[in-house]
Write a protein that holds these residues in place. Structure first.
Motif, short mmCIF file in Angstrom:
data_model
loop_
_atom_site.label_atom_id
_atom_site.label_comp_id
_atom_site.label_asym_id
_atom_site.label_seq_id
_atom_site.Cartn_x
_atom_site.Cartn_y
_atom_site.Cartn_z
N LEU A 1 0.83 -1.20 0.00
CA LEU A 1 0.00 0.00 0.00
C LEU A 1 0.86 1.26 0.00
O LEU A 1 0.58 2.22 -0.72
N ILE B 1 -0.60 -1.89 -5.51
CA ILE B 1 -1.67 -2.89 -5.50
C ILE B 1 -1.88 -3.50 -6.88
O ILE B 1 -1.98 -4.72 -7.03
N GLY C 1 -5.56 3.78 0.86
CA GLY C 1 -4.56 3.35 -0.11
C GLY C 1 -3.74 4.47 -0.69
O GLY C 1 -2.69 4.23 -1.30
N ALA D 1 -8.22 1.97 -0.52
CA ALA D 1 -7.65 0.80 -1.20
C ALA D 1 -8.63 -0.36 -1.19
O ALA D 1 -8.66 -1.16 -2.13
N PRO E 1 -1.29 5.46 3.55
CA PRO E 1 -1.63 4.10 3.13
C PRO E 1 -1.52 3.11 4.30
O PRO E 1 -0.55 3.13 5.05
#
Length: 286
Positions: free
Chosen positions: A40, A45, A137, A153, A240
């Motif tokens: 992250l 990702i 995220g 995220a 994140p």
């Protein structure tokens, strides 16, 4: 895609869920990525998803011990009284709040899916709270409401286990009752944002020993996910891996007459279609 953090053979790692198994991405992608938090923070990702697509599972899920999806995040920010029905449940005649009520939980207060949550020696007033968790995220400060969902995220679930009498030990805070070791759980997995239908409300159900105790939808949130991100990012930088635990509906054990507290052997399930089912048995502190 669903991501999990887990323990296997004495080591902590992370991976992608594949059917009834999990791909050990921590082993495959080391030393660059050893945890979902590192992924992250690197905004990787999509790259990691590509590495996991079509790959056979390394372990059955039954062979691993699941951890909260993000291990050791910088911040876990929790929201109190965020469903309109819950505000009415207090029966104090108050209007809906103008701003969210917030508090912090530490990572050691949470365990993963299918790991026992612990009723502490200090109190028998151990309670459940089913909630949806936002996993951040993308870093941001002063995030505009229209951009807020783009900073998520993925989503996961929480049983925000609370020790009720310890919530009232101090005049202005609930920190003590919210941070007993292993008193809550987060999981089972983080479902990535691209697999979530953001146009529909989420239905959240909490069961204790298969009995429905909480059943509500995010249509009744006082502060939406976007509202929370905008408000919180006004005073702190969201990074994140940070998690926002978005509030619980009416129906916690404290609100029954008499209250119904969790006891050893009880099983709590928190479920949201499209996100998953988080299950934990209750044990007593050793």
């Amino acid at each position: 895609m669903q991501f999990a953090s887990f323990q296997i053979e004495g080591r902590n790692t992370f991976g992608a869920v594949a059917g009834d198994g999990v791909v050990d991405l921590g082993r495959r992608l080391a030393p660059r990525f050893r945890s979902l938090l590192e992924v992250l923070r690197a905004s990787a990702i999509d790259e990691v998803k590509a590495n996991a697509t079509g790959v056979r599972a390394d372990y059955p899920l039954s062979a691993v011990t699941l951890l909260p999806p993000v291990v050791e995040p910088e911040k876990i920010i929790c929201v109190g009284v965020n469903y309109a029905n819950r505000n009415a449940e207090y029966r104090d005649g108050s209007e809906l709040p103008k701003y969210p009520s917030l508090f912090i939980r530490v990572p050691t207060s949470f365990v993963g899916h299918d790991v026992p949550i612990v009723r502490p020696r200090a109190s028998e007033q151990f309670d459940y709270e089913g909630e949806i968790v936002l996993v951040i995220g993308r870093e941001g400060r002063h995030i505009a409401r229209e951009n807020a969902l783009g900073h998520i995220a993925g989503l996961t679930l929480c049983n925000e286990g609370s020790v009720r009498d310890w919530l009232r030990h101090g005049k202005f805070n609930v920190t003590q009752g919210k941070n007993f070791d292993a008193s809550g759980s987060i999981g089972p997995f983080m479902v990535t944002s691209d697999e979530i239908d953001w146009t529909k409300p989420f239905s959240l159900t909490t069961r204790v020993n298969a009995e429905v105790r909480q059943d509500d939808t995010t249509e009744n949130l006082i502060f939406t996910f976007a509202d929370l991100i905008t408000y919180i990012s006004t005073f702190t930088t969201l990074r994140p891996g940070d998690m926002i635990v978005s509030g619980t509906p009416t129906g916690a054990g404290a609100r029954f007459d008499p209250p119904i507290w969790l006891k050893p052997g009880d099983v709590v399930e928190v479920e949201v279609p499209g996100i998953g089912l988080l299950r934990n048995a209750v044990s007593d502190e050793a």
